[in-house]
Write a protein that holds these residues in place. Structure first.
Motif, PDB file in Angstrom:
ATOM      1  N   MET A   1      -5.475 -13.673   5.436  1.00  0.00           N
ATOM      2  CA  MET A   1      -4.294 -12.810   5.324  1.00  0.00           C
ATOM      3  C   MET A   1      -3.899 -12.608   3.866  1.00  0.00           C
ATOM      4  O   MET A   1      -3.562 -11.496   3.451  1.00  0.00           O
ATOM      5  N   VAL A   2      -3.937 -13.660   3.081  1.00  0.00           N
ATOM      6  CA  VAL A   2      -3.581 -13.556   1.662  1.00  0.00           C
ATOM      7  C   VAL A   2      -4.586 -12.661   0.941  1.00  0.00           C
ATOM      8  O   VAL A   2      -4.207 -11.785   0.149  1.00  0.00           O
ATOM      9  N   ALA A   3      -5.870 -12.838   1.219  1.00  0.00           N
ATOM     10  CA  ALA A   3      -6.891 -12.026   0.557  1.00  0.00           C
ATOM     11  C   ALA A   3      -6.764 -10.554   0.943  1.00  0.00           C
ATOM     12  O   ALA A   3      -6.843  -9.672   0.080  1.00  0.00           O
ATOM     13  N   SER A   4      -6.542 -10.269   2.209  1.00  0.00           N
ATOM     14  CA  SER A   4      -6.426  -8.871   2.632  1.00  0.00           C
ATOM     15  C   SER A   4      -5.149  -8.224   2.095  1.00  0.00           C
ATOM     16  O   SER A   4      -5.151  -7.049   1.740  1.00  0.00           O
ATOM     17  N   ALA A   5      -4.081  -8.984   2.001  1.00  0.00           N
ATOM     18  CA  ALA A   5      -2.848  -8.432   1.420  1.00  0.00           C
ATOM     19  C   ALA A   5      -3.032  -8.155  -0.069  1.00  0.00           C
ATOM     20  O   ALA A   5      -2.537  -7.149  -0.587  1.00  0.00           O
ATOM     21  N   ALA A   6      -3.749  -9.021  -0.760  1.00  0.00           N
ATOM     22  CA  ALA A   6      -4.008  -8.799  -2.185  1.00  0.00           C
ATOM     23  C   ALA A   6      -4.871  -7.556  -2.393  1.00  0.00           C
ATOM     24  O   ALA A   6      -4.616  -6.760  -3.302  1.00  0.00           O
ATOM     25  N   VAL A   7      -5.874  -7.369  -1.538  1.00  0.00           N
ATOM     26  CA  VAL A   7      -6.714  -6.169  -1.637  1.00  0.00           C
ATOM     27  C   VAL A   7      -5.880  -4.927  -1.327  1.00  0.00           C
ATOM     28  O   VAL A   7      -5.999  -3.902  -2.010  1.00  0.00           O
ATOM     29  N   GLY A   8      -5.017  -4.993  -0.324  1.00  0.00           N
ATOM     30  CA  GLY A   8      -4.148  -3.861  -0.003  1.00  0.00           C
ATOM     31  C   GLY A   8      -3.207  -3.518  -1.138  1.00  0.00           C
ATOM     32  O   GLY A   8      -2.994  -2.350  -1.455  1.00  0.00           O
ATOM     33  N   LEU A   9      -2.652  -4.525  -1.787  1.00  0.00           N
ATOM     34  CA  LEU A   9      -1.767  -4.291  -2.926  1.00  0.00           C
ATOM     35  C   LEU A   9      -2.541  -3.683  -4.085  1.00  0.00           C
ATOM     36  O   LEU A   9      -2.041  -2.778  -4.758  1.00  0.00           O
ATOM     37  N   TRP A  10      -3.771  -4.139  -4.304  1.00  0.00           N
ATOM     38  CA  TRP A  10      -4.585  -3.594  -5.386  1.00  0.00           C
ATOM     39  C   TRP A  10      -4.877  -2.114  -5.151  1.00  0.00           C
ATOM     40  O   TRP A  10      -4.738  -1.298  -6.063  1.00  0.00           O
ATOM     41  N   TYR A  11      -5.275  -1.748  -3.918  1.00  0.00           N
ATOM     42  CA  TYR A  11      -5.519  -0.341  -3.604  1.00  0.00           C
ATOM     43  C   TYR A  11      -4.252   0.492  -3.737  1.00  0.00           C
ATOM     44  O   TYR A  11      -4.278   1.622  -4.213  1.00  0.00           O
ATOM     45  N   PHE A  12      -3.126  -0.060  -3.322  1.00  0.00           N
ATOM     46  CA  PHE A  12      -1.864   0.662  -3.425  1.00  0.00           C
ATOM     47  C   PHE A  12      -1.497   0.907  -4.881  1.00  0.00           C
ATOM     48  O   PHE A  12      -1.104   2.016  -5.250  1.00  0.00           O
ATOM     49  N   LEU A  13      -1.625  -0.112  -5.724  1.00  0.00           N
ATOM     50  CA  LEU A  13      -1.311   0.052  -7.145  1.00  0.00           C
ATOM     51  C   LEU A  13      -2.225   1.085  -7.789  1.00  0.00           C
ATOM     52  O   LEU A  13      -1.782   1.906  -8.599  1.00  0.00           O
ATOM     53  N   ARG A  14      -3.493   1.066  -7.423  1.00  0.00           N
ATOM     54  CA  ARG A  14      -4.439   2.029  -7.974  1.00  0.00           C
ATOM     55  C   ARG A  14      -4.070   3.443  -7.533  1.00  0.00           C
ATOM     56  O   ARG A  14      -4.112   4.384  -8.344  1.00  0.00           O
ATOM     57  N   ARG A  15      -3.667   3.605  -6.284  1.00  0.00           N
ATOM     58  CA  ARG A  15      -3.297   4.932  -5.789  1.00  0.00           C
ATOM     59  C   ARG A  15      -2.030   5.454  -6.471  1.00  0.00           C
ATOM     60  O   ARG A  15      -1.934   6.627  -6.834  1.00  0.00           O
ATOM     61  N   VAL A  16      -1.056   4.567  -6.682  1.00  0.00           N
ATOM     62  CA  VAL A  16       0.182   4.993  -7.325  1.00  0.00           C
ATOM     63  C   VAL A  16      -0.076   5.375  -8.781  1.00  0.00           C
ATOM     64  O   VAL A  16       0.470   6.364  -9.286  1.00  0.00           O
ATOM     65  N   ARG A  17      -0.915   4.627  -9.460  1.00  0.00           N
ATOM     66  CA  ARG A  17      -1.222   4.966 -10.853  1.00  0.00           C
ATOM     67  C   ARG A  17      -1.990   6.276 -10.961  1.00  0.00           C
ATOM     68  O   ARG A  17      -1.783   7.033 -11.892  1.00  0.00           O
ATOM     69  N   GLU A  18      -2.881   6.562 -10.019  1.00  0.00           N
ATOM     70  CA  GLU A  18      -3.617   7.832 -10.036  1.00  0.00           C
ATOM     71  C   GLU A  18      -2.703   9.000  -9.719  1.00  0.00           C
ATOM     72  O   GLU A  18      -2.858  10.077 -10.265  1.00  0.00           O
ATOM     73  N   ALA A  19      -1.752   8.797  -8.817  1.00  0.00           N
ATOM     74  CA  ALA A  19      -0.840   9.874  -8.422  1.00  0.00           C
ATOM     75  C   ALA A  19       0.199  10.149  -9.505  1.00  0.00           C
ATOM     76  O   ALA A  19       0.733  11.244  -9.584  1.00  0.00           O
ATOM     77  N   GLY A  20       0.530   9.128 -10.288  1.00  0.00           N
ATOM     78  CA  GLY A  20       1.587   9.242 -11.298  1.00  0.00           C
ATOM     79  C   GLY A  20       1.238  10.161 -12.361  1.00  0.00           C
ATOM     80  O   GLY A  20       1.794  10.965 -12.929  1.00  0.00           O
TER      81      GLY A  20
END
Length: 94
Positions: free
Chosen positions: A75-94
């Protein structure tokens, strides 16, 4: 969108209409490197993976067997991967 509406109106009347010039400000985008972690954490979507990490941390502390600890680690690993993808998406959209 305005240009398409003008072309449709011109086609109906039989006249030709030139496409309007867009101002240079409309094409400007913010620099994606300006999106810091502090700004990203202000969005509600970032709190889902963080809540998962906190929940998994509670499972690690309360679990007594290897199955509970393995599930919490996944659960911790999958949440960390999800947060990483989310941060990458927000930075690309910004």
């Amino acid at each position: 969108m305005i240009g398409n509406a003008l072309r449709l109106a011109a086609d109906a009347s039989g006249q030709t209409v030139e496409k309007p010039q867009t101002p240079p400000e409309s094409g400007a985008k913010a620099d994606s490197s300006d999106t810091g972690i502090g700004e990203v954490l202000k969005t509600p979507e970032a709190w889902g993976p963080i809540g998962s990490i906190l929940t998994a941390g509670g499972a690690i502390m309360a679990g007594s067997g290897p199955l509970q600890r393995a599930l919490a680690a996944i659960m911790v690993a999958s949440a960390a991967v999800g947060l990483w993808y989310f941060l990458r998406r927000v930075r690309e959209a910004g």
